[in-house]
Design an enzyme around this catalytic site. Structure first.
Site, PDB file in Angstrom:
ATOM      1  N   ASP A  36      -0.139   4.013  -2.207  1.00  0.00           N
ATOM      2  CA  ASP A  36      -1.503   3.316  -1.896  1.00  0.00           C
ATOM      3  C   ASP A  36      -2.434   4.075  -2.960  1.00  0.00           C
ATOM      4  O   ASP A  36      -2.683   5.157  -2.916  1.00  0.00           O
ATOM      5  CB  ASP A  36      -1.772   3.705  -0.412  1.00  0.00           C
ATOM      6  CG  ASP A  36      -3.053   2.929  -0.094  1.00  0.00           C
ATOM      7  OD1 ASP A  36      -3.978   2.661  -0.862  1.00  0.00           O
ATOM      8  OD2 ASP A  36      -3.258   2.531   1.005  1.00  0.00           O
ATOM      9  N   HIS A  94      -1.931  -0.991  -0.946  1.00  0.00           N
ATOM     10  CA  HIS A  94      -2.917  -0.953   0.204  1.00  0.00           C
ATOM     11  C   HIS A  94      -3.183  -2.192   0.667  1.00  0.00           C
ATOM     12  O   HIS A  94      -3.437  -3.358   0.174  1.00  0.00           O
ATOM     13  CB  HIS A  94      -4.437  -0.560  -0.565  1.00  0.00           C
ATOM     14  CG  HIS A  94      -5.337  -0.485   0.648  1.00  0.00           C
ATOM     15  ND1 HIS A  94      -5.459   0.866   1.179  1.00  0.00           N
ATOM     16  CD2 HIS A  94      -6.290  -1.083   0.808  1.00  0.00           C
ATOM     17  CE1 HIS A  94      -6.546   0.645   1.966  1.00  0.00           C
ATOM     18  NE2 HIS A  94      -7.108  -0.351   1.971  1.00  0.00           N
ATOM     19  N   SER A 126      -7.208  -0.421   7.187  1.00  0.00           N
ATOM     20  CA  SER A 126      -7.987   0.079   6.371  1.00  0.00           C
ATOM     21  C   SER A 126      -9.014   0.838   7.257  1.00  0.00           C
ATOM     22  O   SER A 126      -8.773   1.555   8.327  1.00  0.00           O
ATOM     23  CB  SER A 126      -8.309  -0.692   5.141  1.00  0.00           C
ATOM     24  OG  SER A 126      -8.786   0.454   4.097  1.00  0.00           O
TER      25      SER A 126
END
Length: 321
Positions: A266, A294, A138
């Site tokens: 996501d 995610h 991320s």
């Protein structure tokens, strides 16, 4: 992973994000025991790095966590377990303030922090003789890609390959997505629940650093970044931070093998914001499966596990060492 499909019992991007983080099996063996080491930064601050393994000649995986992450995060445990089972060494340097102790300097961390990534990789290289690969998750993945972009041809002297997982490489698209609807109600609240107290602790440490009233009034990450993240790290405002920090516009500058993995469902990263093959250059591989959420990518029967992700990503990396 390009052909990944989530188990039938866990449909949808939000379920594939939340369930694995809370309930997915993270490792196959006993609980992982890290050894913590403190690194002193050039500005007299500190970074805490958690190590697994002692063989300095084995391959080393350097992992960079996501927003408010740490070695307690499900993905960190899963990748450390992969390293343990495959004879690799593992280290996760925590971004400033994320190791459980407030850092000292009047700064924190951010999605475009490529100079900090470069310094951390340099510290790992000083302590390890074998080949090094890096994975960022991320926020950490975007910052890692920004490092590879800025380093260009010199990146290979430090890392043989890099991978970014579920990274918002278009920060504006990701920032606006997380600030709307269900995302705002669930994920934004979850992040601000820890980010605001940490920012207020930083203000107590450095009075006058920013406006307490404006920070308390922030209701999404855009407003939080405008008050805290952007000005503390040399950006004019959130828009300037998101524009200059995004990895997507510079992917063609990468000169080492780089994997960019994003699920099309996501919740944080709109599929429409993801790059296409002609936008990234020959050194970048894009995996964009339809499922995964995610940093989820769950596998197995209920209640599932999160070990498909490291198996696939590290399999790709191992082929490029």
């Amino acid at each position: 992973m390009q052909q990944y499909r989530s188990p039938r019992w866990l449909p949808g991007g939000n379920a594939q994000t939340i369930w694995p983080a809370l309930f997915g099996q993270r490792h196959r063996g006993p609980a992982i025991q890290f050894r913590r080491e403190r690194w002193t930064t050039p500005d007299a601050d500190f970074v805490d790095a958690d190590w697994l393994g002692e063989d300095t000649t084995a391959p080393l995986l350097v992992m960079f966590h996501g927003l408010e992450g740490s070695t307690r995060s499900h993905y960190a445990q899963a990748f450390a377990d992969w390293a343990r089972r495959h004879g690799w060494r593992f280290v996760m340097p925590h971004f400033r303030g994320c190791s459980g102790e407030l850092n000292l300097a009047p700064r924190a961390y951010h999605s475009g922090d490529f100079e900090e990534i470069g310094w951390m990789l340099g510290q790992a290289k000083q302590r390890h003789a074998g080949p090094i690969a890096a994975v960022g998750v991320s926020l950490g993945g975007n910052a890692l890609l920004r490092w590879a972009e800025e380093a260009g041809g010199s990146a290979g002297a430090t890392a043989k390959a890099v991978a970014a997982i579920s990274s918002p490489i278009d920060l504006a698209a990701g920032g606006h997505a997380i600030g709307r609807g269900f995302n705002r109600l669930v994920y934004t609240r979850m992040f601000l629940r820890t980010m605001k107290p940490r920012a207020l602790a930083k203000l107590a440490q450095h009075p006058g650093l920013f406006s307490r009233e404006q920070l308390l009034a922030a209701r999404d990450l855009y407003e939080f970044d405008n008050v805290f993240t952007a000005p503390l790290h040399g950006f004019r405002d959130t828009d300037d931070y998101w524009a200059r920090g995004s990895a997507k516009p510079h992917l063609h500058r990468i000169r080492i093998p780089a994997l960019v993995l994003n699920a099309l469902n996501d919740p944080f990263v709109p599929g429409s914001s993801l790059p296409r093959v002609h936008e990234v250059g020959e050194h970048v591989t894009l995996w964009q499966p339809r499922h995964g959420g995610h940093v989820g990518f769950p596998g197995g029967r209920w209640p599932g596990h999160v070990m498909t992700l490291p198996e696939q990503v590290m399999g790709w990396i191992a082929r490029h060492l």
